[in-house]
Write an enzyme that holds these catalytic residues in place. Structure first.
Site, short mmCIF file in Angstrom:
data_model
loop_
_atom_site.label_atom_id
_atom_site.label_comp_id
_atom_site.label_asym_id
_atom_site.label_seq_id
_atom_site.Cartn_x
_atom_site.Cartn_y
_atom_site.Cartn_z
N HIS A 101 -16.40 36.37 -41.18
CA HIS A 101 -15.49 35.38 -41.79
C HIS A 101 -15.86 33.96 -41.35
CE1 HIS A 101 -12.47 38.40 -43.22
NE2 HIS A 101 -12.95 39.09 -42.22
N ASN A 174 -6.84 40.87 -45.54
CA ASN A 174 -7.94 40.70 -46.48
C ASN A 174 -7.39 40.70 -47.91
OD1 ASN A 174 -10.08 40.53 -44.67
ND2 ASN A 174 -10.50 42.72 -44.71
C1 HEM Z 1 -12.13 46.96 -35.67
C2 HEM Z 1 -12.16 46.23 -36.72
C3 HEM Z 1 -12.27 44.75 -36.68
C4 HEM Z 1 -12.75 43.95 -35.69
C5 HEM Z 1 -13.29 44.36 -34.35
C6 HEM Z 1 -12.67 42.59 -36.17
C7 HEM Z 1 -13.10 41.48 -35.50
C8 HEM Z 1 -13.08 40.21 -35.97
C9 HEM Z 1 -13.62 39.08 -35.31
C10 HEM Z 1 -14.33 39.09 -33.96
C11 HEM Z 1 -13.37 37.99 -36.07
C12 HEM Z 1 -13.76 36.56 -35.79
C13 HEM Z 1 -12.56 35.86 -35.27
C14 HEM Z 1 -12.82 34.45 -34.83
O1 HEM Z 1 -13.92 34.14 -34.37
O2 HEM Z 1 -11.88 33.64 -34.92
C15 HEM Z 1 -12.65 38.44 -37.20
C16 HEM Z 1 -12.18 37.63 -38.18
C17 HEM Z 1 -11.36 38.07 -39.17
N1 HEM Z 1 -11.01 39.36 -39.42
FE1 HEM Z 1 -11.52 40.98 -38.41
N2 HEM Z 1 -12.12 42.59 -37.40
C18 HEM Z 1 -11.85 43.90 -37.74
C19 HEM Z 1 -11.30 44.36 -38.87
C20 HEM Z 1 -10.66 43.55 -39.75
C21 HEM Z 1 -9.80 44.01 -40.78
C22 HEM Z 1 -9.46 45.46 -41.09
C23 HEM Z 1 -9.32 42.91 -41.40
C24 HEM Z 1 -8.34 42.84 -42.51
C25 HEM Z 1 -7.23 43.51 -42.47
C26 HEM Z 1 -9.87 41.75 -40.76
C27 HEM Z 1 -9.61 40.44 -41.10
C28 HEM Z 1 -10.18 39.36 -40.50
C29 HEM Z 1 -9.98 38.01 -40.95
C30 HEM Z 1 -9.14 37.54 -42.11
C31 HEM Z 1 -10.74 37.20 -40.11
C32 HEM Z 1 -10.89 35.69 -40.23
C33 HEM Z 1 -9.85 34.98 -39.43
C34 HEM Z 1 -10.02 33.51 -39.65
O3 HEM Z 1 -9.88 33.05 -40.81
O4 HEM Z 1 -10.30 32.80 -38.67
N3 HEM Z 1 -10.68 42.17 -39.76
N4 HEM Z 1 -12.50 39.80 -37.13
#
Ligand code: HEM
Length: 716
Positions: A101, A174
């Protein structure tokens, strides 16, 4: 001790750095080397609308064009602390981008409760109709880097931070209601596979490559989400026209301590809208920032995007009876089974003042929940609860990232956490531990926990679970990997099904490892035989034997809520409509359409072969965009008002011919005057329900004419 008491004022910090705007007293001169210089008088102050340029420690700077040298043509001196500080700061401007993202667009707004649900949750924001709180939303792509394009085929992040009076609540979702994997331990593998390939550093922001398809073809639980990603959901028209989903099953907890399972949904007031693949690819060239501009401009113009927040509410008893597990993030709950009740509305009404300070530094964490909202044992969610706090330290560099204004709660916060890099608060007194009895000596004793109002974790561990066993095991209830993928596919219209098949043909055609293609086709036979055949034909491949399914897929019927086309709105609201004109075009007619579009909530965009001002019938008219620089992929419908001589001229301009060819092949409404016919003929545009004379534009409206598609595209 109150943290906010000793916190530096953000306002001051901002203004001290702002160069000032408006009525400046800037004097422009030229230096000895011909370099332009801008100065202000020594006695100027903020009231003059311009500040003194200083270094980061407040020392006024006399010359911002020249470094300190030993002689006019001599070497630069190490002594030049002004140069060194400026370059030092610049050298360290970039921070690590998000691991996923990385590219996103953010905006501020407000959330308002439209239905009180105290019987379901004690969350403060849902206690009264009309209760509001500020929000910050960041909408993102997943796979590409921070500088990648806005319109790749990808999932979109939908993250919202609610600054409630009981602390921050982050709903980090999402635009697709299911996920690729069931257990967090597979997330690094999955992300590695979809990002650019490790040895070659490409492709950027694309899933059409070996490693992604290798992974998903080996992991059948990903099939459902692959179908969504290959559908039109993967190529949204606008961030304002996407649904959002919390994905996991969460839990609401009410004042009595009773729990209910819930799924969160965001429904866009403008309706859901997508592009076609050919269009998305062309938009990437015409305007790589298409979605970011669209969101920014809509908010700037006062066309505030809105989403309704809805919940599906169900209990464990109902969940037990379903043929899938509600703790499995690869499954959705059909809206026909459990309807979505709308409980609030989000309006994004303010652009960020500074992209880095706000959009880049915002740190979402699914662990940010407030009393009344709780997690479940979904093993994907459980892993996320660790990941986000952890990653912020790596990205923002310090455990004090919560003090960055965009991340700080807007309610008071007090605790005994202290020190650390970039600590900006100045806690007073000795009470940095608890228990303490300092108050008895008249000193500040610090905050204390409250059993009644503090966050209490929901005590139940979930049904069908023995917490005394430690197991690395996937529950059998997660084993059906295909039934919902089948339901999704069969819920689509014919044209949407064709889009899915074509997307798969396109992506798999980029896969160089033939065994990977075969393996995916073998899996796809479990979803739908006709789809598998279609994709195989599109690739000119034989259908391989059907893959063995861990559990035989079932027919679960269809759900209209899964189709975009079945829910399509015929509206001008939030849409941009191009009006093509040239010399001699009728100003009155142009203005009539402008007024009509504006009155319906749309944005008219004037496009012409030249922008600076063209003589039209009734005056001179400036265009918003150059024809060659404003391809029709940027608009939702096009109107053409041309005099025959100008039309004849444009019929020999490939930009003009392509303009209509694209609008036609992307199934858009084309309303045109008689004169335009000569260009339409060259572009191969044939009359149909959406290619109409000017006076029928209003009746036809701004929608896609999907019935046209088989005439213009050879879909799989
Ligand atoms: C085990 C599964 C997951 C892990 C380990 C994970 C991990 C991460 C990490 C490390 C980031 C970067 C955050 C940052 O640097 O600020 C991120 C961003 C994000 N993740 Fe996940 N994620 C996972 C699953 C999901 C799922 C299932 C969704 C949706 C339901 C999701 C939605 C998002 C969104 C929207 C962002 C962006 C947040 C922003 O706009 O700063 N992720 N995720």
């Amino acid at each position: 001790m109150s943290h906010e008491k000793s916190s530096p004022s953000t306002d001051n910090a901002l203004h001290d750095h702002a160069p000032g705007a408006g009525k400046t007293k800037v004097v422009e001169t030229v230096g000895a080397g011909g370099e332009p210089q801008q100065h202000i008088a020594h006695d100027a102050d903020h009231s003059d609308g311009v500040a003194h340029l200083t270094d980061n420690f407040g020392h006024r700077i006399s010359d911002n064009e020249n470094s300190l040298k030993a002689g006019a043509r001599g070497p630069t001196l190490l002594e030049d602390f002004i140069l060194r500080e400026k370059i030092f700061h610049f050298d360290h401007e970039r921070i690590p981008e998000r691991i996923v993202h990385a590219r996103g667009s953010g905006a501020h707004g407000v959330f308002e409760c439209t239905k009180a649900i105290p019987e379901l949750t004690k969350a403060s924001i849902f206690q009264h109709v009309g209760a509001t709180c500020p929000v910050f939303a960041r909408l993102s792509t997943v796979a590409g880097g921070a500088g990648s394009i806005d319109t790749p085929r990808d999932v979109r992040g939908f993250a919202v931070k609610f600054y409630t009076d009981s602390g921050n609540w982050d709903l980090v979702g999402n635009d697709i209601p299911v996920f690729f994997i069931q257990d967090a331990i597979k997330f690094p593998d999955f992300v590695h596979s979809v990002k650019m390939e490790a040895d070659r550093g490409f492709p950027q922001a694309a899933s059409a490559h070996d490693t992604f398809w290798d992974f998903v073809s080996l992991v059948p639980e990903s099939t459902h989400m692959v179908l969504w990603a290959m559908s039109d959901r993967g190529i949204p028209r606008s961030l304002r026209m996407m649904e959002g989903f919390g994905v996991h099953t969460f839990r609401f907890v009410n004042e009595k301590g009773e729990g209910h399972f819930i799924k969160f949904h965001w429904k866009p007031v403008l309706g859901i809208e997508s592009t076609t693949w050919d269009e998305a690819v062309k938009i990437a060239g015409a305007n790589p920032d298409f979605h970011r501009c669209d969101l920014f401009e809509a908010i700037r113009e006062g066309n505030f995007p809105q989403w309704d927040l809805g919940v599906q509410v169900f209990d464990e008893e109902w969940a037990e009876k379903q043929p899938y597990d509600v703790l499995d993030a690869t499954k959705l709950i059909p809206e026909e089974e459990i309807p979505v009740q709308i409980i609030g509305r989000m309006t994004l009404n303010r652009n960020v003042d500074n992209f880095f300070a706000e959009t880049e530094q915002v740190a979402f964490m699914p662990t940010n929940v407030i009393p009344g909202i709780d997690f479940t044992n979904d093993p994907l969610l459980q892993g996320r609860l660790f990941s986000y706090l952890d990653t912020q330290k790596s990205r923002l560099g310090t455990t004090n990232f919560h003090q960055i204004p965009i991340n700080a709660p807007k309610c008071p916060f007090h605790n005994f956490q202290r020190d650390g890099m970039m600590q900006t608060l100045v806690p007073v007194g000795r009470a940095n531990y608890e228990p303490n009895s300092l108050a008895e000596a008249g000193e500040e004793g610090g905050p204390r926990a409250c059993p009644e109002t503090g966050y209490v974790t929901f005590p139940e561990n979930g049904e069908r679970n023995d917490p005394t066993q430690k197991l690395r095991i996937r529950p059998e209830s997660f084993a059906d990997h295909y039934s919902q993928a089948r339901m999704f596919y069969r819920s689509q219209t014919e044209s949407e099904q064709a889009h899915i098949a074509s997307a798969m043909v396109f992506e798999l055609s980029k896969v160089q490892l033939e065994h990977v293609r075969k393996r995916f086709l073998a899996n796809l036979r479990n979803v739908d035989e006709s789809l598998a055949k279609r994709v195989a034909d599109g690739l000119a491949m034989d259908l391989p034997a059907k893959a063995k399914a861990a559990r035989e897929p079932q027919d679960w019927g269809t759900s209209d809520a899964l189709s975009i086309q079945k829910q399509a709105k015929n509206t001008m609201q939030g849409r941009s409509i191009a009006i093509l004109f040239a010399e001699g075009s009728d100003l009155q007619e142009i203005n009539r359409f402008k007024r009509l579009i504006e009155s319906e909530g749309g944005t008219p965009v004037l496009v012409a072969p030249k922008v600076g001002g063209i003589a039209v019938k009734g005056g001179t008219l400036k265009a918003d965009g150059l024809l060659a620089g404003s391809p029709s992929v940027l608009f939702d419908a096009v109107i053409s008002i041309l005099m025959p001589d100008q039309a004849a001229k444009l019929a020999h301009d490939s930009a003009a011919v392509q303009w209509f060819m694209d609008a036609y092949s992307h199934c858009k409404t084309i309303a045109h005057c008689k004169g335009t016919q000569v260009i339409l003929d060259r572009a191969g545009v044939e009359k149909d329900d959406g290619v109409v004379p000017l006076d029928q534009f209003e009746k036809v409206g701004v929608k896609r004419h999907w019935a046209r598609e088989p005439k213009v595209r050879d879909l799989a």
